[in-house]
Scaffold this motif. Sequence first.
Motif, mmCIF file in Angstrom:
data_model
loop_
_atom_site.group_PDB
_atom_site.id
_atom_site.type_symbol
_atom_site.label_atom_id
_atom_site.label_comp_id
_atom_site.label_asym_id
_atom_site.label_seq_id
_atom_site.Cartn_x
_atom_site.Cartn_y
_atom_site.Cartn_z
ATOM 1 N N SER A 206 33.261 37.169 44.044
ATOM 2 C CA SER A 206 34.404 37.985 43.644
ATOM 3 C C SER A 206 33.989 39.445 43.729
ATOM 4 O O SER A 206 32.957 39.840 43.190
ATOM 5 C CB SER A 206 34.831 37.653 42.211
ATOM 6 N N GLU A 209 35.584 44.425 47.612
ATOM 7 C CA GLU A 209 35.329 44.475 49.049
ATOM 8 C C GLU A 209 34.010 43.786 49.345
ATOM 9 O O GLU A 209 33.187 43.572 48.445
ATOM 10 C CB GLU A 209 35.281 45.918 49.540
ATOM 11 N N ARG A 215 34.140 36.240 54.627
ATOM 12 C CA ARG A 215 35.556 35.960 54.870
ATOM 13 C C ARG A 215 36.339 35.915 53.562
ATOM 14 O O ARG A 215 35.951 35.244 52.619
ATOM 15 C CB ARG A 215 35.682 34.615 55.605
ATOM 16 N N GLU A 216 37.442 36.618 53.538
ATOM 17 C CA GLU A 216 38.294 36.614 52.355
ATOM 18 C C GLU A 216 39.047 35.290 52.249
ATOM 19 O O GLU A 216 39.661 34.836 53.212
ATOM 20 C CB GLU A 216 39.288 37.768 52.435
ATOM 21 N N THR A 219 43.208 36.537 47.415
ATOM 22 C CA THR A 219 43.443 37.910 47.001
ATOM 23 C C THR A 219 44.720 37.986 46.174
ATOM 24 O O THR A 219 45.668 37.230 46.411
ATOM 25 C CB THR A 219 43.550 38.854 48.221
ATOM 26 N N ARG A 234 39.685 40.187 44.968
ATOM 27 C CA ARG A 234 39.451 39.372 46.165
ATOM 28 C C ARG A 234 38.289 38.430 45.946
ATOM 29 O O ARG A 234 37.405 38.661 45.123
ATOM 30 C CB ARG A 234 39.167 40.273 47.376
ATOM 31 N N PHE A 236 35.449 36.100 48.349
ATOM 32 C CA PHE A 236 34.909 35.981 49.706
ATOM 33 C C PHE A 236 33.926 34.814 49.801
ATOM 34 O O PHE A 236 33.258 34.474 48.844
ATOM 35 C CB PHE A 236 34.163 37.267 50.094
#
Length: 237
Positions: A206, A209, A215-216, A219, A234, A236
Motif C-alpha cells: 500500500s 505511488e 502493478r496497481e 485504488t 493505491r 501494488f
Amino acid sequence: MQYLGAKKTIAAELAAVLETLRPTADALFADLFCGSAAVAAAMSGPRILNDACPALINMYNAYQAGTWRPPSELSEADYKAIRTAMNSEDPLTAFAAFGCSYSGKWFGGYARDKNPETRRNFAATAGRSLKKIMDRLEGATFTCHDYRLWSLKVFGTICPPPGILIYCDPPYKGTTTYGGMAPFDTEAFWACVRMWRALGCTVVVSEYEAPADWREVWTRPVRKSRFAGVRVERMFV
C-alpha cells in the motif's frame, strides 16, 4: 482504535483484493507493518502480524494472552504519566499513545471532545475497537521485528519461503512517522520487497505511488480526515 494512517475504513476492500492474490487458500498471510491490525483482522487463514513498535506488539500480545484489558477511562493526568514513563512493556503505553491521542498520532496530545453535548470517551471507544479487532485475530501470531529482519527472526533465514502472501503498509513517502522510530528509507524498502518477490513470494504494497515495475491492483480516493482532505490510496503487486 485510533491509529495514524490506519486502514480501518477500507480494510474490508483491501482484504478482498488480497484474498484474490493469495497463492493458495491456506497460504500464510504476513502483515509486516500491521499498525491498527484492521487489514489482518479482515483476512482469513493463518496470519502473522508484525510491527517494529515494541509497545504496540506488547499490547496485542498482552490482550491475546488475557493478561491485560484496556481501561474504560483514561484521565489526562494518567495519559501524561504514561507518556513520561514511556514503558514499552506496559500495554497501556500503546493504548494511550494511539487510542487516546489526537488523530491517533503517537502521543500527539490527549484526545478530548470539545463538544459539551457529546463528551466522547476516547478510551472506551478505543477499548471497544481493540476488542473487535482482537476477537477476529484469534490464533494469529504477533511479532516485533524490523521488516528487513522479519524472515530471519521467524523462519531462521533472510529469505522468506516462497508461496506466502506478504502485505506491506509502510510509512508513506513524505508522510509523518510516529515518535521513537527512525526515519523510513523508502528506497531500501522497495529494494527489499523486490527481492522477496523474485524469491517467489507474493508481495503487495500500500502506497500513494510505486516504482514502474509494480502493478496497481486497487485504488480509491479516501478522506483521511476533515483537515487532511482526500488522498488516493493505491495497492501494488
